[in-house]
Design a protein around this motif. Structure first.
Motif, PDB file in Angstrom:
ATOM      1  N   SER A  94       0.887  -1.297  -0.116  1.00 42.59           N
ATOM      2  CA  SER A  94      -0.109  -0.029  -0.170  1.00 42.59           C
ATOM      3  C   SER A  94       0.973   1.290  -0.040  1.00 42.59           C
ATOM      4  CB  SER A  94      -0.684   0.064   1.272  1.00 42.59           C
ATOM      5  OG  SER A  94      -1.893  -1.038   1.226  1.00 42.59           O
ATOM      6  N   ILE A  95       1.926   1.261   0.706  1.00 38.90           N
ATOM      7  CA  ILE A  95       2.926   2.320   0.872  1.00 38.90           C
ATOM      8  C   ILE A  95       3.421   2.729  -0.466  1.00 38.90           C
ATOM      9  CG2 ILE A  95       5.162   2.973   1.758  1.00 38.90           C
ATOM     10  CD1 ILE A  95       4.531   1.734   4.448  1.00 38.90           C
ATOM     11  N   ALA A  96       3.721   1.601  -1.208  1.00 42.05           N
ATOM     12  CA  ALA A  96       4.392   1.517  -2.621  1.00 42.05           C
ATOM     13  C   ALA A  96       3.462   2.300  -3.437  1.00 42.05           C
ATOM     14  CB  ALA A  96       5.113   0.384  -3.033  1.00 42.05           C
ATOM     15  N   THR A  97       2.288   1.902  -3.473  1.00 41.88           N
ATOM     16  CA  THR A  97       0.962   2.110  -4.570  1.00 41.88           C
ATOM     17  C   THR A  97       0.841   3.711  -4.175  1.00 41.88           C
ATOM     18  OG1 THR A  97       0.069  -0.231  -4.264  1.00 41.88           O
ATOM     19  CG2 THR A  97      -1.362   1.725  -5.126  1.00 41.88           C
ATOM     20  N   TYR A  98       0.543   4.133  -2.816  1.00 39.23           N
ATOM     21  CA  TYR A  98       0.354   5.570  -2.744  1.00 39.23           C
ATOM     22  C   TYR A  98       1.455   6.461  -3.233  1.00 39.23           C
ATOM     23  CZ  TYR A  98      -3.527   4.670   0.570  1.00 39.23           C
ATOM     24  OH  TYR A  98      -4.788   4.230   0.904  1.00 39.23           O
ATOM     25  N   ARG A  99       2.693   6.179  -3.011  1.00 40.53           N
ATOM     26  CA  ARG A  99       3.829   6.792  -3.478  1.00 40.53           C
ATOM     27  C   ARG A  99       3.909   6.692  -5.126  1.00 40.53           C
ATOM     28  NH1 ARG A  99       8.379   4.648   0.850  1.00 40.53           N
ATOM     29  NH2 ARG A  99       8.089   6.292   2.282  1.00 40.53           N
ATOM     30  N   LEU A 100       3.465   5.618  -5.835  1.00 46.40           N
ATOM     31  CA  LEU A 100       3.450   5.626  -7.232  1.00 46.40           C
ATOM     32  C   LEU A 100       2.264   6.481  -7.610  1.00 46.40           C
ATOM     33  CD1 LEU A 100       4.133   1.832  -7.840  1.00 46.40           C
ATOM     34  CD2 LEU A 100       5.626   3.718  -8.462  1.00 46.40           C
ATOM     35  N   LEU A 101       1.316   6.644  -7.118  1.00 45.58           N
ATOM     36  CA  LEU A 101       0.332   7.446  -7.584  1.00 45.58           C
ATOM     37  C   LEU A 101       0.692   8.991  -7.477  1.00 45.58           C
ATOM     38  CD1 LEU A 101      -2.852   6.054  -5.511  1.00 45.58           C
ATOM     39  CD2 LEU A 101      -2.562   5.925  -7.909  1.00 45.58           C
ATOM     40  N   ALA A 102       1.545   9.031  -6.442  1.00 46.37           N
ATOM     41  CA  ALA A 102       1.929  10.835  -6.385  1.00 46.37           C
ATOM     42  C   ALA A 102       2.913  10.906  -7.545  1.00 46.37           C
ATOM     43  CB  ALA A 102       2.326  11.048  -4.941  1.00 46.37           C
ATOM     44  N   ALA A 103       3.870   9.835  -7.667  1.00 48.17           N
ATOM     45  CA  ALA A 103       4.719  10.030  -8.700  1.00 48.17           C
ATOM     46  C   ALA A 103       4.231  10.298 -10.222  1.00 48.17           C
ATOM     47  CB  ALA A 103       5.719   8.917  -8.672  1.00 48.17           C
ATOM     48  N   VAL A 104       2.958   9.455 -10.494  1.00 44.44           N
ATOM     49  CA  VAL A 104       2.468   9.530 -11.789  1.00 44.44           C
ATOM     50  C   VAL A 104       1.938  10.921 -11.902  1.00 44.44           C
ATOM     51  CG1 VAL A 104       0.483   8.600 -13.023  1.00 44.44           C
ATOM     52  CG2 VAL A 104       2.069   7.140 -12.119  1.00 44.44           C
ATOM     53  N   ALA A 105       1.262  11.481 -10.617  1.00 43.73           N
ATOM     54  CA  ALA A 105       0.511  12.626 -10.972  1.00 43.73           C
ATOM     55  C   ALA A 105       1.425  13.872 -11.135  1.00 43.73           C
ATOM     56  CB  ALA A 105      -0.143  12.846  -9.762  1.00 43.73           C
ATOM     57  N   SER A 106       2.887  13.640 -10.598  1.00 40.97           N
ATOM     58  CA  SER A 106       3.729  14.526 -10.911  1.00 40.97           C
ATOM     59  C   SER A 106       4.399  14.660 -12.279  1.00 40.97           C
ATOM     60  CB  SER A 106       4.684  14.497  -9.785  1.00 40.97           C
ATOM     61  OG  SER A 106       5.662  13.401 -10.001  1.00 40.97           O
ATOM     62  N   GLY A 107       4.032  13.665 -13.254  1.00 38.93           N
ATOM     63  CA  GLY A 107       4.452  13.762 -14.417  1.00 38.93           C
ATOM     64  C   GLY A 107       5.676  12.850 -14.612  1.00 38.93           C
ATOM     65  N   ASN A 108       5.799  11.879 -13.769  1.00 38.37           N
ATOM     66  CA  ASN A 108       6.813  10.768 -13.889  1.00 38.37           C
ATOM     67  C   ASN A 108       6.235   9.559 -14.467  1.00 38.37           C
ATOM     68  OD1 ASN A 108       8.756   8.722 -13.678  1.00 38.37           O
ATOM     69  ND2 ASN A 108       8.986   8.926 -11.427  1.00 38.37           N
ATOM     70  N   LYS A 109       6.410   9.527 -15.823  1.00 37.23           N
ATOM     71  CA  LYS A 109       5.725   8.403 -16.907  1.00 37.23           C
ATOM     72  C   LYS A 109       6.314   7.085 -16.219  1.00 37.23           C
ATOM     73  CE  LYS A 109       3.453  11.546 -19.441  1.00 37.23           C
ATOM     74  NZ  LYS A 109       1.905  11.486 -19.271  1.00 37.23           N
ATOM     75  N   SER A 110       7.547   6.987 -16.030  1.00 33.84           N
ATOM     76  CA  SER A 110       8.408   5.733 -15.878  1.00 33.84           C
ATOM     77  C   SER A 110       7.465   5.062 -14.513  1.00 33.84           C
ATOM     78  CB  SER A 110       9.745   5.817 -15.626  1.00 33.84           C
ATOM     79  OG  SER A 110       9.914   6.633 -14.187  1.00 33.84           O
ATOM     80  N   ALA A 111       6.858   5.692 -13.996  1.00 31.46           N
ATOM     81  CA  ALA A 111       5.983   4.905 -12.675  1.00 31.46           C
ATOM     82  C   ALA A 111       4.725   4.482 -12.933  1.00 31.46           C
ATOM     83  CB  ALA A 111       5.697   6.261 -11.396  1.00 31.46           C
ATOM     84  N   MET A 112       4.207   4.755 -14.310  1.00 30.96           N
ATOM     85  CA  MET A 112       3.103   4.206 -14.862  1.00 30.96           C
ATOM     86  C   MET A 112       3.158   2.448 -14.825  1.00 30.96           C
ATOM     87  SD  MET A 112      -0.038   4.904 -15.749  1.00 30.96           S
ATOM     88  CE  MET A 112      -0.264   6.489 -16.137  1.00 30.96           C
ATOM     89  N   THR A 113       3.956   1.915 -15.256  1.00 31.09           N
ATOM     90  CA  THR A 113       3.973   0.614 -15.441  1.00 31.09           C
ATOM     91  C   THR A 113       3.993  -0.082 -13.983  1.00 31.09           C
ATOM     92  OG1 THR A 113       5.008   0.449 -17.534  1.00 31.09           O
ATOM     93  CG2 THR A 113       5.282  -1.583 -16.341  1.00 31.09           C
ATOM     94  N   PRO A 114       4.892   0.224 -13.062  1.00 34.66           N
ATOM     95  CA  PRO A 114       4.920  -0.250 -11.580  1.00 34.66           C
ATOM     96  C   PRO A 114       3.549   0.099 -10.936  1.00 34.66           C
ATOM     97  CG  PRO A 114       6.490   1.545 -11.800  1.00 34.66           C
ATOM     98  CD  PRO A 114       5.989   1.128 -13.068  1.00 34.66           C
ATOM     99  N   LEU A 115       2.873   1.231 -11.352  1.00 34.87           N
ATOM    100  CA  LEU A 115       1.806   1.336 -10.969  1.00 34.87           C
ATOM    101  C   LEU A 115       0.372   0.301 -11.124  1.00 34.87           C
ATOM    102  CD1 LEU A 115      -0.421   2.940  -8.945  1.00 34.87           C
ATOM    103  CD2 LEU A 115      -0.536   4.651 -10.947  1.00 34.87           C
ATOM    104  N   LEU A 116       0.426   0.202 -12.383  1.00 39.45           N
ATOM    105  CA  LEU A 116      -0.551  -0.561 -13.206  1.00 39.45           C
ATOM    106  C   LEU A 116      -0.115  -2.116 -12.641  1.00 39.45           C
ATOM    107  CD1 LEU A 116      -0.656   0.867 -16.684  1.00 39.45           C
ATOM    108  CD2 LEU A 116      -2.088   0.984 -14.786  1.00 39.45           C
ATOM    109  N   ASN A 117       1.145  -2.239 -12.624  1.00 43.60           N
ATOM    110  CA  ASN A 117       1.445  -3.963 -12.095  1.00 43.60           C
ATOM    111  C   ASN A 117       0.839  -3.987 -10.606  1.00 43.60           C
ATOM    112  OD1 ASN A 117       2.938  -4.441 -14.142  1.00 43.60           O
ATOM    113  ND2 ASN A 117       4.867  -3.771 -13.378  1.00 43.60           N
TER     114      ASN A 117
END
Length: 502
Positions: free
Chosen positions: A69-92
Motif C-alpha cells: 500500500s505504501i508503494a502504491t500511494y507513492r506511485l500514485l503521487a509520482a504518476v501525478a507529478s508527471g513521472n511517466k516511468s512510474a506508470m508501469t509499476p503502478l499498473l502492476n
C-alpha cells in the motif's frame, strides 16, 4: 517507537534475532498503518488520485501487506507529478485483472486526456494509447496498457492499427537485448589489447595467436562478441610449454585437456589459451568433454583495429568453422550445440558433461535443449532418453490450416507417397506431377503416431515442388485430404499400399 526498537535490540540479547524479527513484523507495520499510510493517502488524494485508485491502494494492505500500500500511494503521487516511468509499476499493483475504471483513472492521473477518446472505436483507442504503449515497450520491455487492450478485447486482433505496435514491441525487445549486452560485455577492446600485448611479449609462449571470440572482436568489431565467449588465444605448442612460458603478467587458474585458463593481473581478466594439435589431417583442441576441429591454416600477422597481432591467415574461414552464422550474430547461440566444428568426446568426461546438460534442461523444462542433448546422448553414447522428449508432428504441417489466399484459386493436385526415400528418381517423378498454375499437396502416407511421420512430413513440406503437406492415414482421407478444399486430381506413387484404419 525508535527508542523502543533500540531498547529491544540492546536488552533482548538471548533472543536478539527473534526480537528484531518480531519488531520488524509487528511494530513497524503498525506504525506504518497508523501514521505513514494516512499521510501518503492524503498526499496522493491532493495530487489528484481518484477515490477508486485510493480504495485499491488501501485494499492492498489486506491482500499484500502494508508495504505494498505504501508503494502504491507513492506511485500514485509520482504518476501525478508527471513521472511517466512510474506508470508501469503502478499498473502492476493492480494485476492480474485491471478494472476498466482503474485503467482510465490511472491514465487521467498521468496527464492523458481520457475524455477525448471514443471507448468503442478500436482505431481511436490505439491512437490514444500509443504513446504510453511505446513508452512501456522502450523503458520496461512490455506495456500493461497494451496487454489490457488485448485481454479485454478492446481492439480486435485483426485490427490494422495493431501491426505497428507489434513491430515496435519486437524492435524494442531487440534493442533492449543489444543494450544489455553492450553494457555487460565480457571484455572490451582495451582489455583485449592489453591482454594480447602482454601474452605476445617476447618471452611469451611461441606461436601464440588470436582465436575464438578474441579473433572475432579484433577482425570484426561491429559483430556482437558477447554471444560467442570470452577472451581466447591459441598456440601450436604443448600445454607444459605454455604453462612454463607464461609471462609474468599472468597467473595460472586451471588446466583441462588442451585448455589452460589464465588471469591477466593488470586487468584482472580471464583468458583461455588452447593448444592446437594435428589429428587425422586436421587441427583440433579439446578439454576432455568436447573437441573443436579446423581445416589446417597458417598463422599470419594482421593489422587489426586494436593493433597488429597474429591470427589464422584466413580469419573468416576460421570464424565460419568455429561459429557458423557469426555474421548475423544470432541472439540464441550455444557454444557447443551451435558450433559447426564441435563434437562431444566419447569419454567419461564427455558423458558426464552431456548428462549434466540433460539434467539441467529436463529440470528447467527447456524443450529444445532437451531434444538436442538427448539426441547427442543417443548418438554418441547409445543411451536412449529421447522417449522423454516425443517429437510431435510439426504444427506448421498439420495444425496450420490451408487458406484460400495460399491456394489463390489454383486447382489442387494431390500427390500421395511415403516420402521416405527422396532420391533423384523420386524428385524427377515428383517434378512431373507439377505444372504452372497448379497447387501441389503432398499426401504423406502414415500414421501420426509413427516414429518417422514427423521427419517425412517435414521433408515433404520442404521440397520445392510441394506447396503444402498433409498426412494420409487411411483410404478415407483420400476423399477429403484437406477439409474445405476440393482436390482436382490425384496421383498415387506406385510403391504405395494404403494403410488400414487403426
Amino acid at each position: 517507537m525508535t527508542k523502543l526498537g533500540a531498547f529491544v535490540r540492546e536488552n533482548e540479547r538471548p533472543g536478539r534475532r527473534v526480537a528484531e524479527l518480531t519488531f520488524d513484523a509487528v511494530v513497524r507495520p503498525r506504525v506504518a498503518a497508523g501514521v505513514l499510510l494516512p499521510r501518503l493517502e492524503a498526499r496522493a488524494r491532493a495530487a489528484g488520485a481518484s477515490e477508486a485508485l485510493l480504495a485499491r491502494a488501501a485494499q492492498l494492505t489486506e491482500t499484500l501487506g502494508v508495504r505494498s500500500s505504501i508503494a502504491t500511494y507513492r506511485l500514485l503521487a509520482a504518476v501525478a507529478s508527471g513521472n511517466k516511468s512510474a506508470m508501469t509499476p503502478l499498473l502492476n499493483k493492480f494485476q492480474p485483472d485491471i478494472p476498466d475504471q482503474l485503467m482510465w483513472d490511472a491514465l487521467e492521473l498521468g496527464g492523458y486526456d481520457v475524455e477525448q477518446v471514443r471507448h468503442d472505436d478500436a482505431a481511436d483507442l490505439v491512437a490514444f494509447f500509443e504513446p504510453e504503449i511505446r513508452r512501456g515497450f522502450v523503458n520496461d520491455g512490455f506495456s500493461q496498457v497494451f496487454e489490457w487492450l488485448l485481454t479485454n478485447q478492446r481492439v480486435p486482433s485483426e485490427s490494422p492499427a495493431l501491426r505497428p505496435l507489434l513491430e515496435a514491441l519486437v524492435t524494442s525487445a531487440v534493442e533492449r537485448r543489444e543494450q544489455t549486452e553492450a553494457e555487460n560485455q565480457l571484455f572490451s577492446d582495451a582489455t583485449l589489447r592489453a591482454v594480447a600485448a602482454d601474452l605476445f611479449a617476447q618471452e611469451g609462449p611461441p606461436s601464440c595467436f588470436l582465436s575464438g571470440a578474441s579473433l572475432l572482436a579484433a577482425a570484426h568489431p561491429d559483430v556482437e562478441r558477447a554471444r560467442f565467449g570470452n577472451i581466447e588465444f591459441s598456440t601450436f605448442g604443448g600445454v607444459d610449454g605454455l604453462v612454463a612460458g607464461l609471462p609474468s603478467a599472468f597467473t595460472l587458474v586451471s588446466r583441462r585437456g588442451d585448455h589452460v585458463v589464465v588471469r591477466h593481473t593488470p586487468t584482472d581478466a580471464l583468458a583461455t589459451v588452447v593448444c592446437c594439435r594435428v589429428d587425422g589431417g586436421r587441427l583440433s583442441h579439446g578439454d576432455g568433454r568436447y573437441t573443436r576441429w579446423y581445416t589446417p591454416f597458417e598463422v599470419a600477422a594482421h593489422d587489426f583495429g586494436i593493433g597488429t597481432f597474429p591470427g589464422p591467415s584466413d580469419t573468416d574461414r576460421y570464424l565460419d568453422e568455429r561459429f557458423g552464422q557469426w555474421r548475423t550474430a544470432p541472439f540464441f547461440y550455444d557454444a557447443v550445440l551451435d558450433a559447426p566444428n564441435t563434437t562431444i568426446d566419447r569419454s567419461l568426461d564427455g558423458l558426464l558433461y552431456v548428462y549434466s546438460k540433460m539434467r539441467d534442461t529436463f529440470a528447467t523444462g527447456r524443450r529444445h535443449y532437451a531434444d538436442e542433448w538427448s539426441a547427442i546422448m543417443r548418438d554418441r553414447f547409445g543411451i536412449e532418453y529421447s522417449n522423454f522428449v516425443p517429437r510431435g508432428v510439426p504444427r506448421k504441417v498439420l495444425a496450420t490450416p490451408l487458406t484460400e489466399r495460399e491456394v489463390d484459386g489454383r486447382p489442387i493436385h494431390l500427390v500421395v507417397a511415403a516420402f521416405d526415400a527422396v532420391d533423384a528418381q523420386f524428385i524427377t517423378w515428383l517434378d512431373e506431377q507439377t505444372s504452372d498454375g497448379v497447387f501441389v499437396v503432398a499426401g504423406v502416407v502414415g500414421h501420426r503416431l509413427d516414429g518417422d511421420a514427423n521427419e517425412r512430413l517435414a521433408l515433404a513440406n520442404s521440397l520445392a515442388s510441394v506447396d503444402h503437406a498433409t498426412l494420409i492415414e487411411t483410404p478415407d482421407d483420400l476423399a477429403e485430404p484437406i477439409p474445405g478444399f476440393a482436390v482436382a486430381t490425384t496421383t498415387v506413387h506406385a510403391s504405395i499400399e494404403m494403410p488400414v484404419k487403426r
